[in-house]
Design a protein around this motif. Structure first.
Motif, mmCIF file in Angstrom:
data_model
loop_
_atom_site.group_PDB
_atom_site.id
_atom_site.type_symbol
_atom_site.label_atom_id
_atom_site.label_comp_id
_atom_site.label_asym_id
_atom_site.label_seq_id
_atom_site.Cartn_x
_atom_site.Cartn_y
_atom_site.Cartn_z
ATOM 1 N N GLN A 122 0.819 -1.225 0.000
ATOM 2 C CA GLN A 122 0.000 0.000 0.000
ATOM 3 C C GLN A 122 0.853 1.275 0.000
ATOM 4 O OE1 GLN A 122 -3.369 0.075 -0.306
ATOM 5 N NE2 GLN A 122 -3.298 -2.143 -0.540
ATOM 6 N N ASN A 123 2.132 1.124 -0.305
ATOM 7 C CA ASN A 123 3.056 2.268 -0.398
ATOM 8 C C ASN A 123 3.127 3.107 0.872
ATOM 9 O OD1 ASN A 123 3.842 1.751 -3.137
ATOM 10 N ND2 ASN A 123 1.809 2.480 -3.738
ATOM 11 N N GLN A 124 3.122 2.446 1.997
ATOM 12 C CA GLN A 124 3.289 3.135 3.272
ATOM 13 C C GLN A 124 4.785 3.268 3.543
ATOM 14 O OE1 GLN A 124 0.000 3.793 5.289
ATOM 15 N NE2 GLN A 124 -0.145 3.769 3.076
ATOM 16 N N LYS A 125 5.198 4.353 4.196
ATOM 17 C CA LYS A 125 6.617 4.598 4.462
ATOM 18 C C LYS A 125 7.121 3.850 5.687
ATOM 19 C CE LYS A 125 6.022 9.357 3.339
ATOM 20 N NZ LYS A 125 6.196 10.710 3.812
ATOM 21 N N ALA A 126 6.212 3.584 6.629
ATOM 22 C CA ALA A 126 6.610 2.970 7.895
ATOM 23 C C ALA A 126 5.379 2.352 8.541
ATOM 24 C CB ALA A 126 7.214 4.029 8.819
ATOM 25 N N ILE A 127 5.621 1.595 9.599
ATOM 26 C CA ILE A 127 4.525 1.142 10.456
ATOM 27 C C ILE A 127 4.820 1.623 11.864
ATOM 28 C CG2 ILE A 127 3.922 -0.844 9.017
ATOM 29 C CD1 ILE A 127 5.298 -2.648 10.953
ATOM 30 N N PHE A 128 3.764 1.917 12.603
ATOM 31 C CA PHE A 128 3.952 2.352 13.980
ATOM 32 C C PHE A 128 2.838 1.806 14.854
ATOM 33 C CE2 PHE A 128 1.223 5.627 12.275
ATOM 34 C CZ PHE A 128 0.497 6.148 13.339
ATOM 35 N N LEU A 129 3.087 1.880 16.154
ATOM 36 C CA LEU A 129 2.120 1.385 17.130
ATOM 37 C C LEU A 129 2.374 2.053 18.471
ATOM 38 C CD1 LEU A 129 3.988 -0.682 18.978
ATOM 39 C CD2 LEU A 129 3.609 -2.208 17.074
ATOM 40 N N ASN A 130 1.404 1.955 19.339
ATOM 41 C CA ASN A 130 1.556 2.403 20.729
ATOM 42 C C ASN A 130 1.717 1.167 21.595
ATOM 43 O OD1 ASN A 130 0.433 4.788 19.474
ATOM 44 N ND2 ASN A 130 -0.044 5.509 21.531
ATOM 45 N N VAL A 131 2.562 1.278 22.606
ATOM 46 C CA VAL A 131 2.720 0.205 23.578
ATOM 47 C C VAL A 131 2.814 0.831 24.968
ATOM 48 C CG1 VAL A 131 5.246 0.079 23.328
ATOM 49 C CG2 VAL A 131 3.991 -1.913 24.161
ATOM 50 N N ASN A 132 2.122 0.238 25.909
ATOM 51 C CA ASN A 132 2.187 0.705 27.289
ATOM 52 C C ASN A 132 3.648 0.692 27.733
ATOM 53 O OD1 ASN A 132 2.312 0.133 30.327
ATOM 54 N ND2 ASN A 132 0.170 0.723 30.069
ATOM 55 N N LYS A 133 4.077 1.756 28.395
ATOM 56 C CA LYS A 133 5.483 1.887 28.804
ATOM 57 C C LYS A 133 5.955 0.735 29.682
ATOM 58 C CE LYS A 133 5.632 6.900 28.533
ATOM 59 N NZ LYS A 133 5.541 8.151 29.291
ATOM 60 N N TYR A 134 5.040 0.081 30.357
ATOM 61 C CA TYR A 134 5.408 -0.992 31.287
ATOM 62 C C TYR A 134 5.121 -2.379 30.723
ATOM 63 C CZ TYR A 134 5.537 3.192 34.058
ATOM 64 O OH TYR A 134 5.809 4.471 34.487
ATOM 65 N N ASN A 135 4.726 -2.451 29.453
ATOM 66 C CA ASN A 135 4.401 -3.725 28.827
ATOM 67 C C ASN A 135 5.677 -4.346 28.259
ATOM 68 O OD1 ASN A 135 3.461 -5.813 27.160
ATOM 69 N ND2 ASN A 135 1.624 -4.687 26.585
ATOM 70 N N LYS A 136 5.938 -5.582 28.633
ATOM 71 C CA LYS A 136 7.157 -6.245 28.158
ATOM 72 C C LYS A 136 7.143 -6.468 26.643
ATOM 73 C CE LYS A 136 5.576 -10.910 29.304
ATOM 74 N NZ LYS A 136 4.558 -11.107 30.275
ATOM 75 N N ALA A 137 6.001 -6.296 25.995
ATOM 76 C CA ALA A 137 5.928 -6.409 24.534
ATOM 77 C C ALA A 137 6.841 -5.389 23.861
ATOM 78 C CB ALA A 137 4.494 -6.223 24.048
#
Length: 163
Positions: free
Chosen positions: A114-129
């Motif tokens: 889909q011609n996206q430049k990047a992928i991003f996400l939010n993660v809880n600061k305390y989540n080991k993920a």
């Protein structure tokens, strides 16, 4: 393992998985009250249908017998030409088997197509993920505190990876 697009009529599967996964994922991070509040806010059938109608795409990760995880994403989020992963979860019993990476790889594949430049996400600061995402090449680009009502906030890192 199979990754398949979810139809609007199947969103209850996402809700069921979330209610099974979240107590383990966030049980040590959030109060039981906030956990229940957030599940109701983000995973009620009504909330999921609204997310679907507003452009989130849902993918289901299935083994031969059942759904074991899911991912939702949005293309061109915030008009950025970036794909945002809104949700990515795998059942606790299935973690550590490379399934989260399978879902991330699928998101990257979609982003490239889909011609996206990047992928991003939010993660809880305390989540080991967070460490899982770092291992896959994501870096923290900012942190943000998002008010979600009822006196609760999401205290997150925004992580991004070029595609």
């Amino acid at each position: 393992m199979n990754i398949v697009p979810l139809q609007k009529e199947q969103l209850s599967i996402v809700a069921e998985l979330a209610y099974e996964i979240w107590p383990t994922a966030y049980g040590e991070i959030l109060s039981p009250e906030q956990l229940q509040y957030m599940l109701a806010q983000f995973y009620s059938l009504e909330a999921l249908e609204t997310q679907f109608q507003n452009g989130q795409h849902f993918l289901l990760l299935k083994d031969a017998e059942r759904a074991v995880g899911f991912l939702s994403y949005e293309l061109n989020c915030y008009h950025s030409q970036k794909l945002k992963i809104h949700k990515i979860y795998v059942l606790p019993t299935e973690q550590g088997k490379g399934l989260g990476k399978l879902l991330i790889d699928k998101a990257i594949e979609i982003a490239i197509a889909q011609n996206q430049k990047a992928i991003f996400l939010n993660v809880n600061k305390y989540n080991k993920a967070r460490f899982f995402y770092e291992k896959l090449g994501f870096t923290i680009v900012k942190d943000e505190v998002i008010e979600i009502g009822n006196g609760y906030v999401m205290d997150d890192y925004v992580m991004e990876s070029a595609v």
